[in-house]
Design an enzyme around this catalytic site. Structure first.
Site, PDB file in Angstrom:
ATOM      1  N   ASP A 169      20.934  29.151  28.908  1.00 38.20           N
ATOM      2  CA  ASP A 169      20.198  29.180  28.240  1.00 38.20           C
ATOM      3  C   ASP A 169      21.541  31.352  29.399  1.00 38.20           C
ATOM      4  O   ASP A 169      21.836  31.507  30.175  1.00 38.20           O
ATOM      5  CB  ASP A 169      19.611  30.379  29.219  1.00 38.20           C
ATOM      6  CG  ASP A 169      18.717  30.684  28.632  1.00 38.20           C
ATOM      7  OD1 ASP A 169      18.505  31.142  27.222  1.00 38.20           O
ATOM      8  OD2 ASP A 169      18.150  32.038  29.162  1.00 38.20           O
ATOM      9  N   GLU A 209      24.840  29.497  25.325  1.00 39.84           N
ATOM     10  CA  GLU A 209      24.346  31.221  24.602  1.00 39.84           C
ATOM     11  C   GLU A 209      25.109  32.458  24.729  1.00 39.84           C
ATOM     12  O   GLU A 209      25.134  32.355  25.924  1.00 39.84           O
ATOM     13  CB  GLU A 209      22.589  30.800  24.741  1.00 39.84           C
ATOM     14  CG  GLU A 209      22.432  32.227  24.023  1.00 39.84           C
ATOM     15  CD  GLU A 209      20.419  32.645  24.777  1.00 39.84           C
ATOM     16  OE1 GLU A 209      20.357  33.083  23.512  1.00 39.84           O
ATOM     17  OE2 GLU A 209      20.796  32.515  25.692  1.00 39.84           O
TER      18      GLU A 209
END
Length: 511
Positions: free
Chosen positions: A200, A267
């Site tokens: 993330d 990401e």
């Protein structure tokens, strides 16, 4: 990768656990509910499942505010349930990827509480800074949601830094103690059978230690910064708070922690130079793939597709996607909501030259639901209500069946499920002309006929993009007008003429 069982460009099915299926009658999805329905992504020809956070969390940001990285949220199950999920995933011939949120924790994480209390072992785990002489924040940095990136803590009489909400203090990832914890966390899950990790907000891991003010963004830079134009974050050129010079090489540490055979998907939350950053993050010894927001932000257009390909040094290392847990559903954003556009966009993903991410429900052609404000918990949606991005709408639970409960839960679901009739898995399961059937066929064709999906060449003419993969020729007609084509296709997203292709259609010819 040394694990040869991973395909070069896997199809990854993302599951948001609270919204997949409830097995306990609480109204919230859970791990056992996922186990019961894992044959669904397997039948879609997914190579792997990506599981969004299932960890203990106060849920201030949809579970991405983690209080304990090596446990399961009690509402979602137990570690024994997780072990059964791993086993079932492998039994179905798929791999399991789980979220790793290393950029920040919850304020309820014991590490943060000990740092507040002055525990010397945790003092450097987060980013603390004294105020300016006038008591204001150390610099002008903004969180990616828009408000200032600094929050005052009266016990320490210092500010702490956070890339996102004030409930998510940023970890100091240069701290050896933090790095040791990250390595232990990754090893904990690898030992339980996890095959890979989705990392993330990896572009937010490091910042310029000088903590200089970010300069104003030029119009050209501002147009590329991730986020809606009305969010203050887009007004800055994020020269000092997004991956400085040592940021790309830092990812080699993550690779070491995960192991050579783990699939790592990152990401990229920086809009400016996003594709270039993704390519740097996926150099040898780093991530296997990274994905940016460019394609969904560009509404799945030919221009956005071509822009990504023109900037990418290795398109096979870019993740291709259109919807997720924090992006609105794309059926009506990148299309007009019709079955034609649902299938065309599915075809675009199925023929993409890299790993593909399919978010739960895309295969049903679900449109973005309208939620009342009282039902919304997402901090970004509420901050700009009613003009937020619609992240919570993408999390409305899946309709497995018709009827009042839609086959998701026997209790009232945690978000209202006002789906129209006929979109459920039960209705589409056996219909030869359903969106679900098309997804299965399209990704089955990708697996059988496109092989490694190695892109040999591509061209763009107005609204038409042509791709060449070995003996396969792919034509994507993003426009509305009919075009001439070489002849009858081997596979197409919709009806075609002998020598013509309608608008919003994709097709493949095999030599």
């Amino acid at each position: 990768m040394t694990d040869r069982s991973w395909p070069a460009a896997p199809v990854i099915y993302q599951i948001y656990p609270r919204s997949f299926r409830d097995s306990t009658g609480t109204g919230t999805g859970d791990l056992n509910g996922i186990i019961q329905k894992l044959d669904h992504p397997a039948r879609l020809n997914a190579d792997a499942v990506w599981l969004s956070p299932f960890y203990p969390s106060p849920m201030k940001d949809g579970g991405y505010d983690i209080a304990d990285h090596t446990e399961v949220h009690p509402a979602l199950g137990t570690l024994d349930d997780f072990d059964r999920l791993v086993a079932r995933t492998h039994e179905l011939g798929m791999k399991l990827i789980i979220d790793q949120v290393f950029n920040h924790t919850s304020t309820e994480c014991p590490w943060f509480q000990r740092a507040i209390q002055g525990d010397p072992d945790y003092d450097d785990f987060y980013v603390w800074h004294d105020p300016k002489p006038d008591g204001t924040a150390p610099n002008n940095w903004l969180s990616q949601f828009g408000p200032p990136a600094w929050t005052w803590n009266h016990k320490r009489e210092q500010y702490y830094y956070h890339n996102f909400t004030a409930d998510q203090p940023s970890l100091n990832l240069r701290c050896p103690g933090v790095q040791a914890e990250m390595q232990k966390i990754m090893r904990f899950w690898r030992d339980r059978g996890v095959d890979g990790f989705r990392i993330d907000a990896i572009t937010s891991f490091l910042f310029d230690t000088s903590m200089k003010d970010n300069p104003p963004a030029s119009p050209e830079v501002r147009a590329k910064v991730a986020g809606e134009s009305f969010v203050p974050y887009t007004y800055q050129d994020h020269a000092h708070d997004i991956l400085p010079g040592d940021g790309l090489a830092y990812v080699e540490k993550v690779r070491d922690w995960a192991g050579d055979d783990a699939f790592l998907l990152g990401e990229v939350t920086s809009g400016n130079q996003s594709v270039e950053l993704a390519c740097g993050l996926t150099e040898p010894g780093r991530l296997d793939a990274a994905y940016t927001t460019d394609f969904p932000a560009g509404k799945g257009s030919a221009a956005a597709y071509a822009d990504i390909l023109s900037r990418a040094t290795r398109p096979a290392r870019l993740g291709w996607w259109l919807s997720s847990h924090d992006q609105p559903r794309h059926a009506a954003k990148a299309g007009d909501g019709s079955d034609r556009d649902v299938r065309f966009l599915a075809f675009v993903l199925a023929t993409a030259p890299g790993p593909v991410i399919v978010y739960q429900g895309e295969e049903l052609g679900l449109s973005q639901p309208d939620l009342p404000k009282w039902a919304v918990t997402d901090p970004l949606d509420l901050l700009y209500w009613p003009d937020g991005p619609g992240r919570e709408g993408a999390r409305v639970p899946l309709p497995w069946a018709e009827g009042d409960d839609r086959g998701f839960s026997i209790a009232q679901p945690w978000l209202p499920m006002d789906w129209p009739a006929g979109v459920s898995v039960a209705v589409q399961q056996y219909g030869a002309d359903s969106n679900l059937s098309f997804y299965r066929a399209a990704f089955g064709f990708r697996r059988e006929m496109l092989g490694s999906v190695t892109l040999n060449d591509w061209t763009r003419t107005d609204e038409v993009i042509e791709l060449t993969y070995g003996r396969a020729r792919v034509i994507l007609n993003f426009g509305q007008s009919e075009i001439e084509v070489p002849g009858r296709a081997d596979f197409a997203s919709g009806p075609m003429g002998e020598m013509t292709m309608p608008g919003r259609t994709g097709a493949i010819w095999l030599a």
